[in-house]
Design a protein around this motif. Structure first.
Motif, PDB file in Angstrom:
ATOM      1  N   PRO A 143       0.815  -1.222   0.000  1.00  0.00           N
ATOM      2  CA  PRO A 143       0.000   0.000   0.000  1.00  0.00           C
ATOM      3  C   PRO A 143       0.842   1.263   0.000  1.00  0.00           C
ATOM      4  O   PRO A 143       1.522   1.575   0.963  1.00  0.00           O
ATOM      5  CB  PRO A 143      -0.817  -0.130   1.301  1.00  0.00           C
ATOM      6  CG  PRO A 143      -0.025  -1.044   2.170  1.00  0.00           C
ATOM      7  CD  PRO A 143       0.728  -1.966   1.259  1.00  0.00           C
ATOM      8  N   GLY A 144       0.836   1.950  -1.132  1.00  0.00           N
ATOM      9  CA  GLY A 144       1.491   3.247  -1.215  1.00  0.00           C
ATOM     10  C   GLY A 144       2.989   3.224  -1.118  1.00  0.00           C
ATOM     11  O   GLY A 144       3.598   4.220  -0.721  1.00  0.00           O
ATOM     12  N   ALA A 145       3.640   2.108  -1.466  1.00  0.00           N
ATOM     13  CA  ALA A 145       5.097   2.050  -1.363  1.00  0.00           C
ATOM     14  C   ALA A 145       5.638   1.037  -2.348  1.00  0.00           C
ATOM     15  O   ALA A 145       4.975   0.059  -2.683  1.00  0.00           O
ATOM     16  CB  ALA A 145       5.522   1.672   0.063  1.00  0.00           C
ATOM     17  N   SER A 146       6.845   1.295  -2.836  1.00  0.00           N
ATOM     18  CA  SER A 146       7.549   0.289  -3.621  1.00  0.00           C
ATOM     19  C   SER A 146       8.392  -0.542  -2.666  1.00  0.00           C
ATOM     20  O   SER A 146       8.630  -0.148  -1.529  1.00  0.00           O
ATOM     21  CB  SER A 146       8.436   0.968  -4.668  1.00  0.00           C
ATOM     22  OG  SER A 146       9.377   1.819  -4.032  1.00  0.00           O
ATOM     23  N   GLY A 147       8.857  -1.692  -3.134  1.00  0.00           N
ATOM     24  CA  GLY A 147       9.615  -2.540  -2.231  1.00  0.00           C
ATOM     25  C   GLY A 147      10.428  -3.573  -2.960  1.00  0.00           C
ATOM     26  O   GLY A 147      10.429  -3.656  -4.186  1.00  0.00           O
ATOM     27  N   MET A 148      11.141  -4.371  -2.188  1.00  0.00           N
ATOM     28  CA  MET A 148      11.957  -5.446  -2.717  1.00  0.00           C
ATOM     29  C   MET A 148      11.394  -6.790  -2.273  1.00  0.00           C
ATOM     30  O   MET A 148      10.524  -6.851  -1.388  1.00  0.00           O
ATOM     31  CB  MET A 148      13.408  -5.300  -2.267  1.00  0.00           C
ATOM     32  CG  MET A 148      13.630  -5.399  -0.773  1.00  0.00           C
ATOM     33  SD  MET A 148      15.382  -5.213  -0.317  1.00  0.00           S
ATOM     34  CE  MET A 148      15.688  -3.528  -0.818  1.00  0.00           C
ATOM     35  N   VAL A 149      11.885  -7.868  -2.859  1.00  0.00           N
ATOM     36  CA  VAL A 149      11.432  -9.219  -2.532  1.00  0.00           C
ATOM     37  C   VAL A 149      12.429  -9.852  -1.565  1.00  0.00           C
ATOM     38  O   VAL A 149      13.604 -10.038  -1.902  1.00  0.00           O
ATOM     39  CB  VAL A 149      11.288 -10.086  -3.794  1.00  0.00           C
ATOM     40  CG1 VAL A 149      10.805 -11.484  -3.429  1.00  0.00           C
ATOM     41  CG2 VAL A 149      10.335  -9.435  -4.786  1.00  0.00           C
ATOM     42  N   LEU A 150      11.967 -10.164  -0.355  1.00  0.00           N
ATOM     43  CA  LEU A 150      12.806 -10.806   0.660  1.00  0.00           C
ATOM     44  C   LEU A 150      12.029 -11.951   1.311  1.00  0.00           C
ATOM     45  O   LEU A 150      11.433 -11.785   2.377  1.00  0.00           O
ATOM     46  CB  LEU A 150      13.243  -9.791   1.724  1.00  0.00           C
ATOM     47  CG  LEU A 150      14.190  -8.679   1.302  1.00  0.00           C
ATOM     48  CD1 LEU A 150      14.459  -7.748   2.466  1.00  0.00           C
ATOM     49  CD2 LEU A 150      15.503  -9.247   0.761  1.00  0.00           C
ATOM     50  N   PRO A 151      12.009 -13.128   0.676  1.00  0.00           N
ATOM     51  CA  PRO A 151      11.311 -14.274   1.278  1.00  0.00           C
ATOM     52  C   PRO A 151      12.056 -14.801   2.498  1.00  0.00           C
ATOM     53  O   PRO A 151      13.194 -14.420   2.770  1.00  0.00           O
ATOM     54  CB  PRO A 151      11.310 -15.311   0.147  1.00  0.00           C
ATOM     55  CG  PRO A 151      11.729 -14.578  -1.087  1.00  0.00           C
ATOM     56  CD  PRO A 151      12.581 -13.440  -0.621  1.00  0.00           C
ATOM     57  N   CYS A 152      11.413 -15.727   3.202  1.00  0.00           N
ATOM     58  CA  CYS A 152      12.051 -16.353   4.363  1.00  0.00           C
ATOM     59  C   CYS A 152      12.822 -17.615   3.987  1.00  0.00           C
ATOM     60  O   CYS A 152      13.911 -17.849   4.469  1.00  0.00           O
ATOM     61  CB  CYS A 152      11.008 -16.662   5.438  1.00  0.00           C
ATOM     62  SG  CYS A 152      10.545 -15.202   6.396  1.00  0.00           S
ATOM     63  N   GLY A 153      12.286 -18.468   3.142  1.00  0.00           N
ATOM     64  CA  GLY A 153      13.019 -19.637   2.677  1.00  0.00           C
ATOM     65  C   GLY A 153      12.758 -20.895   3.487  1.00  0.00           C
ATOM     66  O   GLY A 153      12.219 -20.873   4.591  1.00  0.00           O
ATOM     67  N   VAL A 154      13.169 -22.027   2.912  1.00  0.00           N
ATOM     68  CA  VAL A 154      12.925 -23.344   3.493  1.00  0.00           C
ATOM     69  C   VAL A 154      14.169 -23.822   4.239  1.00  0.00           C
ATOM     70  O   VAL A 154      15.299 -23.641   3.780  1.00  0.00           O
ATOM     71  CB  VAL A 154      12.529 -24.359   2.392  1.00  0.00           C
ATOM     72  CG1 VAL A 154      13.614 -24.462   1.313  1.00  0.00           C
ATOM     73  CG2 VAL A 154      12.243 -25.730   2.976  1.00  0.00           C
ATOM     74  N   ASP A 155      13.968 -24.420   5.387  1.00  0.00           N
ATOM     75  CA  ASP A 155      15.053 -24.947   6.207  1.00  0.00           C
ATOM     76  C   ASP A 155      15.466 -26.310   5.650  1.00  0.00           C
ATOM     77  O   ASP A 155      14.810 -27.324   5.901  1.00  0.00           O
ATOM     78  CB  ASP A 155      14.595 -25.075   7.658  1.00  0.00           C
ATOM     79  CG  ASP A 155      15.712 -25.523   8.598  1.00  0.00           C
ATOM     80  OD1 ASP A 155      16.768 -25.961   8.100  1.00  0.00           O
ATOM     81  OD2 ASP A 155      15.518 -25.457   9.820  1.00  0.00           O
ATOM     82  N   LEU A 156      16.553 -26.337   4.901  1.00  0.00           N
ATOM     83  CA  LEU A 156      16.987 -27.582   4.264  1.00  0.00           C
ATOM     84  C   LEU A 156      17.625 -28.553   5.235  1.00  0.00           C
ATOM     85  O   LEU A 156      17.877 -29.715   4.876  1.00  0.00           O
ATOM     86  CB  LEU A 156      17.969 -27.266   3.122  1.00  0.00           C
ATOM     87  CG  LEU A 156      17.378 -26.507   1.938  1.00  0.00           C
ATOM     88  CD1 LEU A 156      18.463 -26.242   0.898  1.00  0.00           C
ATOM     89  CD2 LEU A 156      16.223 -27.275   1.315  1.00  0.00           C
ATOM     90  N   ASP A 157      17.889 -28.119   6.459  1.00  0.00           N
ATOM     91  CA  ASP A 157      18.378 -29.059   7.472  1.00  0.00           C
ATOM     92  C   ASP A 157      17.231 -29.849   8.088  1.00  0.00           C
ATOM     93  O   ASP A 157      17.399 -30.998   8.486  1.00  0.00           O
ATOM     94  CB  ASP A 157      19.132 -28.309   8.572  1.00  0.00           C
ATOM     95  CG  ASP A 157      20.437 -27.715   8.073  1.00  0.00           C
ATOM     96  OD1 ASP A 157      21.048 -28.310   7.167  1.00  0.00           O
ATOM     97  OD2 ASP A 157      20.842 -26.648   8.579  1.00  0.00           O
ATOM     98  N   ARG A 158      16.064 -29.234   8.178  1.00  0.00           N
ATOM     99  CA  ARG A 158      14.912 -29.918   8.760  1.00  0.00           C
ATOM    100  C   ARG A 158      14.120 -30.690   7.718  1.00  0.00           C
ATOM    101  O   ARG A 158      13.620 -31.786   7.989  1.00  0.00           O
ATOM    102  CB  ARG A 158      14.005 -28.905   9.463  1.00  0.00           C
ATOM    103  CG  ARG A 158      12.882 -29.570  10.271  1.00  0.00           C
ATOM    104  CD  ARG A 158      12.233 -28.626  11.253  1.00  0.00           C
ATOM    105  NE  ARG A 158      11.331 -27.673  10.636  1.00  0.00           N
ATOM    106  CZ  ARG A 158      11.568 -26.363  10.516  1.00  0.00           C
ATOM    107  NH1 ARG A 158      12.706 -25.860  10.974  1.00  0.00           N
ATOM    108  NH2 ARG A 158      10.699 -25.555   9.956  1.00  0.00           N
TER     109      ARG A 158
END
Length: 324
Positions: A143-158
């Motif tokens: 809403p009313g802002a530009s942004g970047m993509v920063l996902p959290c990701g999958v824990d490949l150890d678990r």
């Protein structure tokens, strides 16, 4: 505010506070696990110190969190970075002193009318040096802002390939049973459990579901299933698909979030709008196999929690450099 990046043994240390309103409890042990996975990834990076401040959902907890973080300001406990997850969390996070501030939205904070309005109000303050979302589609909805993509990701150890027979034995499931997994809380309407139920009825399979399941049991449920079905109407990111891929378990999913990108070219998966006549033969083929597996882990690796943590750390460093 004075520079507080510290030098230890000739190295620059970035001190960060991650704030989340997804603290788990007995009824929801799964809550916020993806934020904690990212924090673990960040703590594994060199010269990075990360503290996690979690509190439960709800207005009273928001106020209590703001007061707690305000006490840190009064005690002159400052950070290089304060990174809030979820739009509502932006408000108490403003109370913590920092050189730069970051906010990551995850979906409901921009899709739900009330939380979207509160998220938009926080963004209008102009107090956040980094505004991010977990997928390109969500960035477009900011809403009313530009942004970047920063996902959290999958824990490949678990999330690793596990013997199906061992997983079923640990869960008390039939060794030769026909199981599909709906990897979400059935009470969330946007996940569309009724579509997964229709597929299970059509294929005469038992439908396993998540919701109130401890994170350490989720890999077992994935491994025990012939296939994971994700018929979501929308996804902020699509972590459940990546978790199944990391376990080499077949996935059927709608083309929302990261699904199309993650499943592209992975044999044995389906990414398509939900149509019972189209999904049934794919699910049936996996149900007919004694131990269906796909080569999915390589497709999940670019979305690992460690890789995503590195992206977050890079974003912090750029913003800190610009704040000089």
């Amino acid at each position: 505010m004075p520079r507080i990046i510290s030098e230890r043994y000739g190295r620059v240390i970035v001190r960060a506070l991650v704030v989340s309103n997804m603290r788990p409890d007995a009824g929801h042990p799964e809550r916020g696990h993806f934020v904690r996975d990212q924090v673990r990834g960040l703590r594994g990076l060199p010269n990075t110190e990360v503290e996690l401040f979690e509190f439960p959902p709800g207005p009273p907890a928001l106020l209590a969190a703001a007061l707690s973080l305000l006490r840190r300001r009064l005690a002159r406990q400052a950070f290089d970075v304060v990174h809030a997850h979820f739009g509502l969390t932006a408000w108490p996070a403003l109370a913590a002193p920092a050189r730069i501030r970051a906010l990551t939205v995850h979906g409901t904070d921009v899709n739900h009318p009330r939380t979207r309005a509160l998220t938009a109000a926080a963004l209008r303050l102009g107090a956040f040096d980094i505004v991010a979302a977990v997928s390109p589609a969500l960035v477009e909805q900011l809403p009313g802002a530009s942004g970047m993509v920063l996902p959290c990701g999958v824990d490949l150890d678990r999330f690793v390939p596990i013997s199906r027979l061992d997983a079923r034995a640990q869960l008390g499931l039939e060794a030769a049973g026909r199981y599909l997994l709906f990897p979400a809380d059935p009470r969330r309407p946007e996940k569309r459990v009724e579509l997964a139920q229709s597929l299970a009825r059509q294929t005469q399979a038992h439908l396993l579901t998540l919701g109130g399941v401890a994170p350490e049991r989720v890999p077992l449920l994935i491994a025990a299933s012939n296939a994971v079905v994700v018929p979501s109407e929308r996804e902020g990111f699509g972590l459940a698909v990546l978790e199944a891929l990391a376990c080499d378990v077949p996935v059927l999913a709608t083309p929302v979030g990261v699904h199309a990108e993650a499943l592209a070219g992975v044999a044995g998966t389906l990414c398509a709008p939900f149509e019972l006549e189209r999904w049934t033969p794919v699910a049936e083929a996996h149900l007919a196999e004694s131990d269906p597996r796909i080569a999915g882990r390589a497709a999940a690796e670019p979305f690992s929690a460690v890789v995503m943590a590195e992206r977050v750390r890079d974003a912090w460093e750029r913003a800190l450099g610009e704040s000089e």
